[in-house]
Design a protein around this motif. Structure first.
Motif, PDB file in Angstrom:
ATOM      1  N   LEU A  54       0.835  -1.204   0.000  1.00  0.00           N
ATOM      2  CA  LEU A  54       0.000   0.000   0.000  1.00  0.00           C
ATOM      3  C   LEU A  54       0.870   1.254   0.000  1.00  0.00           C
ATOM      4  O   LEU A  54       0.568   2.227  -0.709  1.00  0.00           O
ATOM      5  N   TYR A  84      -3.626  -6.323  -2.898  1.00  0.00           N
ATOM      6  CA  TYR A  84      -4.853  -7.097  -2.653  1.00  0.00           C
ATOM      7  C   TYR A  84      -4.532  -8.583  -2.497  1.00  0.00           C
ATOM      8  O   TYR A  84      -5.128  -9.274  -1.665  1.00  0.00           O
ATOM      9  N   LEU A 126     -10.914  -2.587  -0.168  1.00  0.00           N
ATOM     10  CA  LEU A 126      -9.908  -2.817  -1.202  1.00  0.00           C
ATOM     11  C   LEU A 126     -10.434  -3.705  -2.333  1.00  0.00           C
ATOM     12  O   LEU A 126      -9.940  -3.628  -3.465  1.00  0.00           O
ATOM     13  N   HIS A 150     -11.057   5.061  -6.535  1.00  0.00           N
ATOM     14  CA  HIS A 150      -9.713   4.622  -6.180  1.00  0.00           C
ATOM     15  C   HIS A 150      -9.025   5.555  -5.193  1.00  0.00           C
ATOM     16  O   HIS A 150      -7.936   5.216  -4.694  1.00  0.00           O
ATOM     17  N   VAL A 153      -8.082   4.365  -1.490  1.00  0.00           N
ATOM     18  CA  VAL A 153      -6.813   3.780  -1.060  1.00  0.00           C
ATOM     19  C   VAL A 153      -6.232   4.530   0.137  1.00  0.00           C
ATOM     20  O   VAL A 153      -5.553   3.933   0.982  1.00  0.00           O
ATOM     21  N   ILE A 156      -8.094   3.224   3.102  1.00  0.00           N
ATOM     22  CA  ILE A 156      -7.645   1.846   3.320  1.00  0.00           C
ATOM     23  C   ILE A 156      -6.279   1.822   4.012  1.00  0.00           C
ATOM     24  O   ILE A 156      -6.049   1.043   4.939  1.00  0.00           O
TER      25      ILE A 156
END
Length: 222
Positions: A54, A84, A126, A150, A153, A156
């Motif tokens: 990440l 992922y 994700l 997106h 992220v 996340i």
């Protein structure tokens, strides 16, 4: 550097490098080289690699823009899918080794323990990012919707840090947490700075475009 990044052999090489941590864990499991508690080692290692990937994904754009490495853009999708992949293996390891694939026990454990709930939430968020990392999905969603999706992220990454922090809290070992938090904070700060800078440039462009027209209008001498 861009020539190397755009070389036809570069992408397969990066793919193999991204797969190396998983291959090492499999080798360790087969050869009984994961220590006294192999299950805990697998769960912890796959979680660590998820957070690392990440951070790498978040670093792609700052590096591409700052160093003018346009070739990095072709690796962002693959790196995101590897993030992922590692979180899926992380969840699989927990479900298998810790919970024996007992879905009822897994559901109760997620609800009972906040750090697992946060980690599971990160996995759920994700999933749509991984599912839409393909050209057909981008076309179906449209570029703007895809970009907005997106941007999850960042959330996340924050949830991943919180999950990591709570896992380390029981052992009072926060050194790695601070390292990852510092990296994510620096990358997010760069994003904010870049966004503000782009907005300022957009405001300056109309003013610069009007300046020549104003300059041409000179008062006539009597």
């Amino acid at each position: 550097m861009n020539k190397l990044l755009l070389h036809q052999a570069a992408k397969p090489l990066v793919f193999l490098l991204c797969l190396l941590p998983f291959a090492w864990l499999v080798f360790g499991a087969v050869t009984d080289g994961l220590g006294a508690n192999p299950a805990e080692y697998l769960i912890r290692s796959t979680g660590d690699w998820t957070l690392r990937f990440l951070c790498i994904v978040l670093a792609v754009t700052p590096l591409r823009v700052s160093l003018k490495l346009t070739g990095l853009a072709r690796y962002r999708r693959m790196l995101g899918l590897f993030a992922y992949f590692y979180v899926a293996v992380h969840l699989l390891s927990y479900s298998w080794f810790d919970m024996g694939f007992e879905l009822g026990d897994i559901a109760r454990d997620i609800a009972k323990r906040p750090f697992i709930l946060v980690g599971f939430a990160a996995f759920v968020l994700l999933t749509p990012l991984a599912a839409t990392s393909f050209n057909r999905a981008i076309k179906a969603l449209g570029a703007k919707r895809w970009q907005r999706l997106h941007k999850l992220v960042y959330l996340i990454a924050g949830l991943g840090l919180l999950h990591f922090f709570w896992m380390r809290a029981g052992k009072n070992n926060f050194a790695e947490v601070f390292v990852y938090a510092g990296i994510v904070a620096a990358l997010l700060a760069w994003r904010v700075w870049h966004f503000v800078r782009q907005k300022q440039k957009q405001k300056q462009k109309p003013a610069a475009a009007r300046a020549p027209a104003v300059a041409r209008v000179q008062p006539t001498k009597s």
